[in-house]
Scaffold this motif. Structure first.
Motif, PDB file in Angstrom:
ATOM      1  N   VAL A  88       0.832  -1.199   0.000  1.00 39.21           N
ATOM      2  CA  VAL A  88       0.000   0.000   0.000  1.00 39.21           C
ATOM      3  C   VAL A  88       0.870   1.255   0.000  1.00 39.21           C
ATOM      4  O   VAL A  88       1.957   1.282   0.588  1.00 39.21           O
ATOM      5  CB  VAL A  88      -0.954  -0.003   1.224  1.00 39.21           C
ATOM      6  N   ARG A  89       0.401   2.272  -0.674  1.00 39.18           N
ATOM      7  CA  ARG A  89       1.126   3.540  -0.716  1.00 39.18           C
ATOM      8  C   ARG A  89       1.080   4.203   0.663  1.00 39.18           C
ATOM      9  O   ARG A  89       0.021   4.363   1.254  1.00 39.18           O
ATOM     10  CB  ARG A  89       0.493   4.469  -1.758  1.00 39.18           C
ATOM     11  N   LEU A  90       2.239   4.581   1.142  1.00 38.30           N
ATOM     12  CA  LEU A  90       2.327   5.177   2.479  1.00 38.30           C
ATOM     13  C   LEU A  90       2.256   6.697   2.396  1.00 38.30           C
ATOM     14  O   LEU A  90       2.661   7.289   1.389  1.00 38.30           O
ATOM     15  CB  LEU A  90       3.638   4.744   3.152  1.00 38.30           C
ATOM     16  N   PRO A  91       1.746   7.338   3.448  1.00 40.66           N
ATOM     17  CA  PRO A  91       1.604   8.808   3.420  1.00 40.66           C
ATOM     18  C   PRO A  91       2.961   9.503   3.328  1.00 40.66           C
ATOM     19  O   PRO A  91       3.974   8.997   3.796  1.00 40.66           O
ATOM     20  CB  PRO A  91       0.935   9.120   4.768  1.00 40.66           C
ATOM     21  N   ARG A  92       2.948  10.684   2.729  1.00 40.23           N
ATOM     22  CA  ARG A  92       4.167  11.499   2.676  1.00 40.23           C
ATOM     23  C   ARG A  92       4.132  12.591   3.731  1.00 40.23           C
ATOM     24  O   ARG A  92       5.114  13.304   3.928  1.00 40.23           O
ATOM     25  CB  ARG A  92       4.349  12.124   1.284  1.00 40.23           C
ATOM     26  N   ARG A  93       3.021  12.743   4.413  1.00 35.59           N
ATOM     27  CA  ARG A  93       2.924  13.689   5.524  1.00 35.59           C
ATOM     28  C   ARG A  93       3.176  12.935   6.819  1.00 35.59           C
ATOM     29  O   ARG A  93       3.198  11.697   6.842  1.00 35.59           O
ATOM     30  CB  ARG A  93       1.542  14.360   5.545  1.00 35.59           C
ATOM     31  N   PRO A  94       3.395  13.631   7.934  1.00 34.64           N
ATOM     32  CA  PRO A  94       3.647  12.930   9.198  1.00 34.64           C
ATOM     33  C   PRO A  94       2.496  11.990   9.573  1.00 34.64           C
ATOM     34  O   PRO A  94       1.328  12.357   9.464  1.00 34.64           O
ATOM     35  CB  PRO A  94       3.788  14.072  10.204  1.00 34.64           C
ATOM     36  N   PHE A  95       2.844  10.788  10.003  1.00 36.51           N
ATOM     37  CA  PHE A  95       1.818   9.810  10.376  1.00 36.51           C
ATOM     38  C   PHE A  95       2.381   8.845  11.416  1.00 36.51           C
ATOM     39  O   PHE A  95       3.596   8.730  11.598  1.00 36.51           O
ATOM     40  CB  PHE A  95       1.336   9.033   9.147  1.00 36.51           C
ATOM     41  N   ALA A  96       1.471   8.186  12.088  1.00 36.68           N
ATOM     42  CA  ALA A  96       1.830   7.140  13.044  1.00 36.68           C
ATOM     43  C   ALA A  96       1.191   5.840  12.592  1.00 36.68           C
ATOM     44  O   ALA A  96       0.266   5.837  11.762  1.00 36.68           O
ATOM     45  CB  ALA A  96       1.356   7.512  14.445  1.00 36.68           C
ATOM     46  N   VAL A  97       1.675   4.742  13.120  1.00 34.33           N
ATOM     47  CA  VAL A  97       1.115   3.436  12.798  1.00 34.33           C
ATOM     48  C   VAL A  97       0.760   2.728  14.103  1.00 34.33           C
ATOM     49  O   VAL A  97       1.567   2.684  15.033  1.00 34.33           O
ATOM     50  CB  VAL A  97       2.108   2.570  11.992  1.00 34.33           C
ATOM     51  N   ASP A 116      12.768   3.505   4.660  1.00 36.94           N
ATOM     52  CA  ASP A 116      12.648   4.641   3.746  1.00 36.94           C
ATOM     53  C   ASP A 116      12.888   5.935   4.519  1.00 36.94           C
ATOM     54  O   ASP A 116      12.033   6.381   5.277  1.00 36.94           O
ATOM     55  CB  ASP A 116      11.257   4.659   3.119  1.00 36.94           C
ATOM     56  N   PRO A 117      14.051   6.586   4.321  1.00 37.74           N
ATOM     57  CA  PRO A 117      14.326   7.822   5.068  1.00 37.74           C
ATOM     58  C   PRO A 117      13.427   8.987   4.672  1.00 37.74           C
ATOM     59  O   PRO A 117      13.378   9.994   5.370  1.00 37.74           O
ATOM     60  CB  PRO A 117      15.796   8.117   4.726  1.00 37.74           C
ATOM     61  N   GLY A 118      12.696   8.837   3.554  1.00 37.98           N
ATOM     62  CA  GLY A 118      11.791   9.899   3.128  1.00 37.98           C
ATOM     63  C   GLY A 118      10.471   9.913   3.870  1.00 37.98           C
ATOM     64  O   GLY A 118       9.739  10.910   3.823  1.00 37.98           O
ATOM     65  N   LEU A 119      10.148   8.822   4.567  1.00 32.26           N
ATOM     66  CA  LEU A 119       8.894   8.777   5.318  1.00 32.26           C
ATOM     67  C   LEU A 119       8.986   9.634   6.568  1.00 32.26           C
ATOM     68  O   LEU A 119      10.040   9.709   7.208  1.00 32.26           O
ATOM     69  CB  LEU A 119       8.557   7.339   5.718  1.00 32.26           C
ATOM     70  N   ARG A 120       7.873  10.229   6.943  1.00 32.94           N
ATOM     71  CA  ARG A 120       7.833  11.065   8.145  1.00 32.94           C
ATOM     72  C   ARG A 120       7.060  10.318   9.237  1.00 32.94           C
ATOM     73  O   ARG A 120       6.012  10.745   9.702  1.00 32.94           O
ATOM     74  CB  ARG A 120       7.209  12.422   7.809  1.00 32.94           C
ATOM     75  N   LEU A 121       7.616   9.189   9.620  1.00 32.54           N
ATOM     76  CA  LEU A 121       6.990   8.324  10.614  1.00 32.54           C
ATOM     77  C   LEU A 121       7.202   8.898  12.009  1.00 32.54           C
ATOM     78  O   LEU A 121       8.331   9.014  12.478  1.00 32.54           O
ATOM     79  CB  LEU A 121       7.577   6.912  10.522  1.00 32.54           C
TER      80      LEU A 121
END
Length: 263
Positions: A88-97, A116-121
């Protein structure tokens, strides 16, 4: 005769309200926060997340479950996405799981979330297989990939979750794995990757020998001591958290060394 594997996908539906409360207490989602739930199933955890006021994206591969989730949460701040959590495509804005992961998907999911260092987890609270969580949280990971995750994120086990918390009950216990990002400058990330690649390529080499390839002017010993590591120590014995400190120290040391050489 070979006996077929029981529940080979590793899907075990969470039913223990105490465990759900623990996940939410740890994640602390606020109203308006974007929270991704991977593998929503019948929606027990989805309902708890929606009750916090967070914007929930519930990912579920099974078409029947996805349809039921859409009907159940039609008037709640829940977006249901029918897709495989591994693709699934992951968000590019800040998100939590916050998720109860099928045991069979642990490595693939962590690879997507932490690789992925581009994710804002902003953080993750995950139910995973107990042995998998124990391997992830070793001070000295067994491979460079896991070390990279543990150097960029704090990984810890909040609690052991017994098989009875799930239906059907798995054969082994689960763990509540807590993932929180470390504060690392973006300039540190490529240095960290290079250090870990060197260290895990030659784990029996002295740490100072690995550092010497990245620090000019013979400052490897001083750099190691500055982060609390007293040489001689082998590269393969350095904890993941220490590699993050060393990478940050290398980034600071490089411009300082250049300034001295110019003056």
């Amino acid at each position: 005769m070979r006996v077929p594997a029981v529940n080979p996908s590793g899907v075990h539906f969470l039913r223990d309200r105490t465990v759900i409360a623990g996940l939410l207490r740890s994640a602390r989602p606020d109203a308006g926060d974007l929270v991704l739930e991977l593998g929503a199933g019948p929606g027990v955890l989805t309902a708890a997340l929606a009750g916090t006021g967070a914007r929930v994206v519930a990912v579920e591969r099974d078409a029947a479950f996805a349809a039921r989730l859409r009907r159940r949460f039609a008037h709640r701040p829940v977006t249901v996405v029918q897709d495989d959590l591994r693709r699934v495509r992951l968000p590019r804005r800040p998100f939590a799981v916050v998720a109860n992961l099928p045991f069979a998907t642990g490595t693939a999911t962590l690879r997507r979330l932490l690789g992925d260092p581009g994710l804002r987890l902003r953080g993750a609270d995950l139910l995973v297989e107990w042995g998998f969580a124990r391997r992830l949280t070793r001070p000295v990971p067994r491979d460079a990939e896991t070390a990279g995750w543990a150097a960029r994120y704090q990984l810890r086990i909040a609690r052991r979750v017994p098989p009875a918390a799930f239906s059907p009950a798995p054969r082994v216990a689960a763990a509540h794995l807590v993932v929180r990002p470390r504060e690392l400058d973006r300039r540190t990330l490529p240095v960290l990757r290079a250090l870990l690649a060197d260290a895990y390529r030659r784990p029996a080499a002295p740490l100072t020998a690995v550092l010497a390839a990245h620090v000019p002017g013979g400052r490897a010993h001083r750099l190691a001591r500055s982060t609390g590591i007293a040489p001689p120590v082998l590269a393969g014995a350095v904890p993941a958290a220490a590699w993050a400190e060393l990478a940050a120290a290398v980034v600071v040391a490089e411009p300082a060394a250049r300034a001295r050489s110019i003056s």
